[in-house]
Design a protein around this motif. Sequence first.
Motif, PDB file in Angstrom:
ATOM      1  N   TYR A 246      34.406  42.245  43.108  1.00 37.06           N
ATOM      2  CA  TYR A 246      35.326  41.150  43.364  1.00 37.06           C
ATOM      3  C   TYR A 246      34.500  39.872  43.425  1.00 37.06           C
ATOM      4  O   TYR A 246      33.277  39.921  43.599  1.00 37.06           O
ATOM      5  CB  TYR A 246      36.074  41.362  44.685  1.00 37.06           C
ATOM      6  N   ARG A 247      35.168  38.750  43.291  1.00 36.02           N
ATOM      7  CA  ARG A 247      34.448  37.481  43.395  1.00 36.02           C
ATOM      8  C   ARG A 247      35.308  36.441  44.092  1.00 36.02           C
ATOM      9  O   ARG A 247      36.540  36.517  44.084  1.00 36.02           O
ATOM     10  CB  ARG A 247      34.021  36.978  42.021  1.00 36.02           C
ATOM     11  N   GLN A 248      34.612  35.485  44.676  1.00 37.95           N
ATOM     12  CA  GLN A 248      35.287  34.395  45.360  1.00 37.95           C
ATOM     13  C   GLN A 248      34.570  33.097  45.059  1.00 37.95           C
ATOM     14  O   GLN A 248      33.392  32.949  45.408  1.00 37.95           O
ATOM     15  CB  GLN A 248      35.352  34.641  46.867  1.00 37.95           C
ATOM     16  N   ALA A 249      35.281  32.207  44.405  1.00 40.82           N
ATOM     17  CA  ALA A 249      34.754  30.881  44.099  1.00 40.82           C
ATOM     18  C   ALA A 249      35.134  29.929  45.233  1.00 40.82           C
ATOM     19  O   ALA A 249      36.100  30.176  45.959  1.00 40.82           O
ATOM     20  CB  ALA A 249      35.319  30.392  42.775  1.00 40.82           C
ATOM     21  N   PRO A 250      34.395  28.836  45.391  1.00 40.13           N
ATOM     22  CA  PRO A 250      34.709  27.874  46.461  1.00 40.13           C
ATOM     23  C   PRO A 250      36.156  27.400  46.388  1.00 40.13           C
ATOM     24  O   PRO A 250      36.632  27.006  45.317  1.00 40.13           O
ATOM     25  CB  PRO A 250      33.733  26.737  46.202  1.00 40.13           C
ATOM     26  N   GLY A 251      36.847  27.476  47.504  1.00 37.17           N
ATOM     27  CA  GLY A 251      38.212  26.993  47.563  1.00 37.17           C
ATOM     28  C   GLY A 251      39.244  27.916  46.957  1.00 37.17           C
ATOM     29  O   GLY A 251      40.426  27.555  46.883  1.00 37.17           O
ATOM     30  N   LYS A 252      38.818  29.104  46.531  1.00 41.57           N
ATOM     31  CA  LYS A 252      39.739  30.042  45.903  1.00 41.57           C
ATOM     32  C   LYS A 252      39.762  31.361  46.659  1.00 41.57           C
ATOM     33  O   LYS A 252      38.850  31.671  47.421  1.00 41.57           O
ATOM     34  CB  LYS A 252      39.354  30.281  44.442  1.00 41.57           C
ATOM     35  N   GLU A 253      40.799  32.140  46.424  1.00 39.90           N
ATOM     36  CA  GLU A 253      40.892  33.445  47.044  1.00 39.90           C
ATOM     37  C   GLU A 253      40.005  34.443  46.317  1.00 39.90           C
ATOM     38  O   GLU A 253      39.679  34.276  45.136  1.00 39.90           O
ATOM     39  CB  GLU A 253      42.342  33.933  47.022  1.00 39.90           C
ATOM     40  N   ARG A 254      39.635  35.491  47.048  1.00 39.80           N
ATOM     41  CA  ARG A 254      38.856  36.553  46.437  1.00 39.80           C
ATOM     42  C   ARG A 254      39.718  37.272  45.404  1.00 39.80           C
ATOM     43  O   ARG A 254      40.888  37.564  45.651  1.00 39.80           O
ATOM     44  CB  ARG A 254      38.364  37.530  47.505  1.00 39.80           C
ATOM     45  N   GLU A 255      39.132  37.573  44.246  1.00 39.90           N
ATOM     46  CA  GLU A 255      39.882  38.214  43.185  1.00 39.90           C
ATOM     47  C   GLU A 255      39.134  39.422  42.634  1.00 39.90           C
ATOM     48  O   GLU A 255      37.892  39.465  42.658  1.00 39.90           O
ATOM     49  CB  GLU A 255      40.153  37.226  42.037  1.00 39.90           C
ATOM     50  N   MET A 256      39.897  40.368  42.131  1.00 42.19           N
ATOM     51  CA  MET A 256      39.314  41.543  41.508  1.00 42.19           C
ATOM     52  C   MET A 256      38.693  41.154  40.172  1.00 42.19           C
ATOM     53  O   MET A 256      39.296  40.413  39.385  1.00 42.19           O
ATOM     54  CB  MET A 256      40.379  42.622  41.308  1.00 42.19           C
ATOM     55  N   VAL A 257      37.503  41.671  39.920  1.00 40.78           N
ATOM     56  CA  VAL A 257      36.831  41.458  38.642  1.00 40.78           C
ATOM     57  C   VAL A 257      36.878  42.741  37.812  1.00 40.78           C
ATOM     58  O   VAL A 257      37.289  42.735  36.657  1.00 40.78           O
ATOM     59  CB  VAL A 257      35.377  41.020  38.858  1.00 40.78           C
ATOM     60  N   ALA A 258      36.428  43.844  38.413  1.00 41.33           N
ATOM     61  CA  ALA A 258      36.380  45.116  37.694  1.00 41.33           C
ATOM     62  C   ALA A 258      36.401  46.254  38.701  1.00 41.33           C
ATOM     63  O   ALA A 258      35.819  46.138  39.779  1.00 41.33           O
ATOM     64  CB  ALA A 258      35.126  45.206  36.835  1.00 41.33           C
ATOM     65  N   VAL A 259      37.078  47.332  38.331  1.00 42.39           N
ATOM     66  CA  VAL A 259      37.163  48.509  39.188  1.00 42.39           C
ATOM     67  C   VAL A 259      36.898  49.748  38.350  1.00 42.39           C
ATOM     68  O   VAL A 259      37.397  49.863  37.224  1.00 42.39           O
ATOM     69  CB  VAL A 259      38.542  48.619  39.870  1.00 42.39           C
ATOM     70  N   LEU A 260      36.100  50.650  38.915  1.00 47.21           N
ATOM     71  CA  LEU A 260      35.795  51.929  38.285  1.00 47.21           C
ATOM     72  C   LEU A 260      36.346  53.020  39.195  1.00 47.21           C
ATOM     73  O   LEU A 260      35.903  53.170  40.332  1.00 47.21           O
ATOM     74  CB  LEU A 260      34.284  52.080  38.107  1.00 47.21           C
ATOM     75  N   ASN A 261      37.305  53.769  38.689  1.00 50.57           N
ATOM     76  CA  ASN A 261      37.944  54.796  39.484  1.00 50.57           C
ATOM     77  C   ASN A 261      37.190  56.121  39.390  1.00 50.57           C
ATOM     78  O   ASN A 261      36.345  56.310  38.504  1.00 50.57           O
ATOM     79  CB  ASN A 261      39.390  54.975  39.030  1.00 50.57           C
ATOM     80  N   ARG A 262      37.545  57.031  40.296  1.00 50.38           N
ATOM     81  CA  ARG A 262      36.856  58.310  40.356  1.00 50.38           C
ATOM     82  C   ARG A 262      36.944  59.061  39.030  1.00 50.38           C
ATOM     83  O   ARG A 262      35.995  59.747  38.631  1.00 50.38           O
ATOM     84  CB  ARG A 262      37.426  59.166  41.490  1.00 50.38           C
ATOM     85  N   ASP A 263      38.094  58.888  38.340  1.00 50.86           N
ATOM     86  CA  ASP A 263      38.282  59.603  37.071  1.00 50.86           C
ATOM     87  C   ASP A 263      37.641  58.869  35.888  1.00 50.86           C
ATOM     88  O   ASP A 263      37.902  59.208  34.742  1.00 50.86           O
ATOM     89  CB  ASP A 263      39.772  59.828  36.805  1.00 50.86           C
ATOM     90  N   SER A 264      36.847  57.850  36.193  1.00 52.45           N
ATOM     91  CA  SER A 264      36.110  57.046  35.205  1.00 52.45           C
ATOM     92  C   SER A 264      36.973  56.036  34.467  1.00 52.45           C
ATOM     93  O   SER A 264      36.481  55.356  33.567  1.00 52.45           O
ATOM     94  CB  SER A 264      35.371  57.932  34.198  1.00 52.45           C
TER      95      SER A 264
ATOM     96  N   VAL B 101      30.682  33.896  44.436  1.00 54.89           N
ATOM     97  CA  VAL B 101      29.981  34.957  45.152  1.00 54.89           C
ATOM     98  C   VAL B 101      30.642  36.272  44.745  1.00 54.89           C
ATOM     99  O   VAL B 101      31.871  36.403  44.828  1.00 54.89           O
ATOM    100  CB  VAL B 101      30.066  34.764  46.679  1.00 54.89           C
ATOM    101  N   TYR B 102      29.834  37.210  44.305  1.00 54.83           N
ATOM    102  CA  TYR B 102      30.335  38.493  43.833  1.00 54.83           C
ATOM    103  C   TYR B 102      30.100  39.560  44.913  1.00 54.83           C
ATOM    104  O   TYR B 102      28.991  39.676  45.449  1.00 54.83           O
ATOM    105  CB  TYR B 102      29.636  38.889  42.544  1.00 54.83           C
TER     106      TYR B 102
END
Length: 116
Positions: free
Chosen positions: A37-55, A92-93
Amino acid sequence: QVQLVESGGGLVQPGGSLRLSCAASISIFSFNALGWYRQAPGKEREMVAVLNRDSSTNYADSVKGRFTISRDNAKNTVYLQMNSLKPEDTAVYYCNAKVVYLPPYWGQGTQVTVSS
């Protein structure tokens, strides 16, 4: 106490590449999903990439085709390869690990700055 430790952030020029690493203090097989996830100044934290158990993977539209999430089970580490970086990727990641029925774990964050 589960710990996630990120590394690999820094300053890079537009068009450049970085690889972020997140080392877990326990086996990553313990987690249902690992993500960045990442959060830029003045912004909400957002999802960037997710890797699940099943790949299976999920990416934010803004990073599709440029970022790749992967893992090394032997090293209990998840990576985020970031290519063709843009100034708007500056943030910030944070590494994130999810388990069932418990709050997710977070790393301390690593700064990525894309600037000429």
